[in-house]
Design an enzyme around this catalytic site. Sequence first.
Site, mmCIF file in Angstrom:
data_model
loop_
_atom_site.group_PDB
_atom_site.id
_atom_site.type_symbol
_atom_site.label_atom_id
_atom_site.label_comp_id
_atom_site.label_asym_id
_atom_site.label_seq_id
_atom_site.Cartn_x
_atom_site.Cartn_y
_atom_site.Cartn_z
ATOM 1 N N PRO A 1 13.497 -14.268 -29.671
ATOM 2 C CA PRO A 1 14.895 -14.440 -30.228
ATOM 3 C C PRO A 1 15.696 -15.094 -29.172
ATOM 4 C CG PRO A 1 14.246 -12.412 -29.276
ATOM 5 C CD PRO A 1 13.144 -12.876 -29.247
ATOM 6 N N LEU B 1 19.527 -7.837 -35.996
ATOM 7 C CA LEU B 1 17.990 -7.903 -35.513
ATOM 8 C C LEU B 1 17.739 -8.982 -34.385
ATOM 9 C CD1 LEU B 1 14.855 -7.466 -35.569
ATOM 10 C CD2 LEU B 1 14.769 -8.935 -37.458
ATOM 11 N N SER B 2 17.062 -8.558 -33.219
ATOM 12 C CA SER B 2 16.402 -9.294 -32.085
ATOM 13 C C SER B 2 17.481 -10.489 -31.686
ATOM 14 C CB SER B 2 15.317 -10.382 -32.827
ATOM 15 O OG SER B 2 14.760 -11.038 -32.105
ATOM 16 N N ALA B 3 17.512 -11.825 -32.064
ATOM 17 C CA ALA B 3 18.789 -12.434 -31.460
ATOM 18 C C ALA B 3 20.014 -11.801 -31.951
ATOM 19 C CB ALA B 3 18.579 -14.090 -31.721
#
Length: 435
Positions: free
Chosen positions: A6, A176-178
């Site tokens: 990410p 989410l994530s990044a």
Amino acid sequence: MPYVTPSHPAPSPGRPRRGGRWSRTVSALAAAVTLATGAALLSPATEARAAGAPKAAAALERVVNFGANPGALTMYVHRPAALPAKAPVVVALHGCTQSAQLYADNSGLNTFADRHGFLIVYAETTTANNANKCFNWFQPGDTRRGQGEAASIRQMVAHATTAYGTDPAKAHVTGLSAGGAMTSVMLATYPEVFAAGAVVAGIPYGCGVDVVSAFSCMSPGADRTPAAWAQAVRDAHPGFAGPWPRVAIWHGDNDATVAPRNADELRDQWTAVHGLGQTPSRTSTLGPNNTRRSEYGPTPGQAAVEVDKVPGIGHGTPVAPGSGPEQCGATGTQHFIASICSSYWITEFFGLDGTTTEPPTEPPVDPPTDPPTPPAGCWTASNYEHVRAGRATTTGGYAYAKGSGQNLGLYNTFVTHTLKESPAGHYTIATGSCP
């Protein structure tokens, strides 16, 4: 769906191979980063995927002219058929290589927006910003108040108030994530805007400042004191005295992309911001898979910080397909993992399910106008400094001007350019006079 870690803007498939003279040390580093990214991009999913594709969902509504948009993002909304006056708003931020529509189709957030009556703003980045469509949570020009992607997302929230009548005191953010790391950015840079946030498989604010440090932040993760993490948040908006946003942290125990250690560092960061210790006030389990919840703060059901560690899953958003009251989402796309419906519990944490009492003190509210962006200017510096300052990005050993995508040459301290910013967040090589 192909997926990438990410943070790193990997080369796009159609970009031609480039060569050139460079120092052996920097070349080796670039090769290592490219190799790591390629491995992540091509590796198979580590979690089981459902055989069927997700059910078709209603298309999102695209919004144009929501503000100056210095981060060059795209705004979409999911608006329930019966949106009440002064409705809450949730900003949702997708992961790398994903889109707003894909995140909406699989995360399950729309289920609860329709059920409880709140607006969802889906921000979307593009390959022009980052080759792998990651939010630039590690680029200083996108993670500072009033600049880049952070300012664009802030403008989306302001536009939601003026265009849809949402309550500016009930704005929330998750991703989410990044997108989770960018959630940390928004909570730190605009703490007066967001009442609460939920970081899914994300990273503490202030960890990464470039590609190399971003990889280290993801894995093995950075170990800092709670006081040091909290200071990074306070420095993002000097002089802000609170109240600070409430923060929920979701992370899979088997996450091999963003190390689970990041959940603990996020806990340290936000408990210290709230003036709390790192020992939970309450612990419990929830859902059919016994997700472990730790709450920090004196008020049951209104924890200032909450950590939810999901057993047995890797990197992704936990979902639980089905029509039950605590079910949501789809698993036909990579990184949406059959486990527990995190969106159900995040909605509850935000106090949007109709059962949670609002905290006694609400954050102060900015006027519902699109905030101004910084004036344009010019900078003369090496490509290395342009990237560190957020005026450029780096891919495959080369630097590219943010916004215009102009090739600046090798990413090093020897190649120098003057970059002109016009409009804000859009940089080009200066060919004439510069103010």
